[in-house]
Design an enzyme around this catalytic site. Structure first.
Site, short mmCIF file in Angstrom:
data_model
loop_
_atom_site.label_atom_id
_atom_site.label_comp_id
_atom_site.label_asym_id
_atom_site.label_seq_id
_atom_site.Cartn_x
_atom_site.Cartn_y
_atom_site.Cartn_z
N HIS A 67 -7.06 5.62 16.21
CA HIS A 67 -6.13 5.55 17.35
C HIS A 67 -4.68 5.82 16.91
O HIS A 67 -3.83 6.05 17.74
CB HIS A 67 -6.25 4.20 18.10
CG HIS A 67 -5.64 3.02 17.40
ND1 HIS A 67 -5.44 1.81 18.03
CD2 HIS A 67 -5.18 2.86 16.15
CE1 HIS A 67 -4.88 0.96 17.19
NE2 HIS A 67 -4.71 1.57 16.03
N ASP A 117 -6.58 1.49 0.81
CA ASP A 117 -5.38 1.69 1.63
C ASP A 117 -4.33 2.39 0.75
O ASP A 117 -4.59 2.66 -0.44
CB ASP A 117 -4.83 0.36 2.19
CG ASP A 117 -4.15 0.55 3.55
OD1 ASP A 117 -3.08 1.22 3.58
OD2 ASP A 117 -4.66 0.05 4.56
#
Ligand code: SAM
Length: 345
Positions: free
Chosen positions: A289, A248
């Site tokens: 998304h 991340d």
């Protein structure tokens, strides 16, 4: 079934839900779909419209309850629940905001100047009507399965963030769409602002052909936050060989306070070349998304360059929207993503 019989059947199901209602997920969802259709049929059009129009108010009360810590404070019924007075004391909120002001209830005319305060249940009333909190007696509330689940910190924080990020931009969305002549938003800079498959599928599709040589990477969770999915994976497959890596952005990785044992944390921006080459799986959960198609393409290209032909797999966990008859949650999530990131489910 005749009307009284239907009513009796529904009442009986409500009185002992754990014995009368199916526990199996598919059966539950099928029953829910039918009940929702029935709900709409039973409502007058005005009932339905009022329900839709007043949904934001319900969300605002949930958000307020999270801020006040009400889900943590309301005890279960077996522990005699929690009274409005105690809730007011614990939260510092006025009791009249939480529940009925008891002195006014007993003697409403003695303090006429405070009538405005006698607003009966305000926050709690809404939560009770939504079934999030149950009420048993005047000003006594009990936790439900829903309020207990909402005590879970990641879920609570996520609900909070979703409200804070969406509420404002959702209010602007109709104006934005009008101004852009209802063009499908696709520019992230100009917008109005999760679980693995079943155990067997994972075993078959991903693990059986894993080349478990030394240092081999089994799974890279790209944009995996603090590693909760890999933690769940380790619980499901405790004896599985292979390195597990969560990637991340630096801020997120630096913020990991309790590293998951057996999971390596790595700082990586997924728009740059993927440093882990030849892993069995690069996993993307709720990543695509967040981004319009062009950025999804860029992320996938960086991943493809790190894959071993015929061996590496990309695993995507996101919603695919049905063209007909889909459920409500992904449909509304799609609007949320359109609104926040000019992306979509
Ligand atoms: C919607 S969250 C999904 C987190 C996790 N995969 C899950 O399903 O709970 C999106 C994640 O992508 C990360 N992210 C955003 N931009 C990124 C980037 N450029 N490179 C790597 N990670 C990024 C965020 O920090 C966040 O953890």
């Amino acid at each position: 079934m005749s009307e009284p019989n239907l009513l009796e059947a529904l009442k009986a199901a409500n009185e002992s839900p754990s014995t009368r209602l199916p526990q199996d997920t598919m059966a539950r969802k099928t029953l829910l779909t039918e009940l929702r259709k029935l709900n709409v049929e039973l409502e007058s059009p005005m009932d339905s419209i009022m329900r839709y129009v007043f949904q934001p108010h319900q969300n605002a009360m949930i958000r307020t309850a999270i801020d006040l810590g009400l889900f943590e404070l309301v005890r279960p019924r077996e522990k005699n629940g929690t009274g409005a007075q105690e809730l007011a004391g614990e939260t510092g909120a006025e009791q009249s905001l939480i529940g009925v002001c008891s002195s006014l209830q007993k003697n409403p005319v003695s303090k006429p100047d405070l009538r405005a305060e006698n607003t009966s249940v305000r926050v709690m009333r809404v939560l009770v009507t939504m079934g999030i909190i149950s009420e048993f007696g005047e000003q006594r509330y009990a936790a439900t399965r829903i309020s207990k689940t909402w005590q879970n910190p990641p879920l609570r924080d996520c609900s909070k963030d979703l409200f804070d990020e969406s509420a404002f931009s959702l209010a602007q969305l109709p104006t934005f769409l009008k101004q852009t002549h209802y063009k499908n938003p696709s520019d992230t800079a100009n917008g109005p602002f999760h679980a693995f498959n079943t155990y067997m599928e994972v075993q078959e599709v991903l693990l059986n052909d894993f080349n478990a040589k030394e240092e081999a990477v089994l799974l890279v969770d790209v944009g995996g936050g603090r590693g909760h999915d890999l933690e769940a994976f380790k619980e499901a497959f405790p004896h599985q060989e292979g390195r597990l890596i969560v990637q991340d952005l630096p801020d997120v990785i630096d913020d990991i306070r309790q590293p998951v044992p057996g999971v390596e944390a790595m700082k990586h921006n997924f728009f740059t070349p993927q440093p882990v080459k030849g892993a069995r799986v690069h996993f993307f959960h709720y990543i695509f998304h967040d981004w319009p198609d062009q950025q999804c393409h860029d992320i996938l290209q960086q991943t493809a360059a790190a894959m071993t032909k015929g061996y590496s797999r990309i695993l995507i966990n996101d919603w695919l929207l049905a063209n007909q008859g889909g459920p409500m949650f992904p449909a509304t999530m799609d609007i949320n993503m359109m609104c926040l990131f000019a992306s979509g489910e």
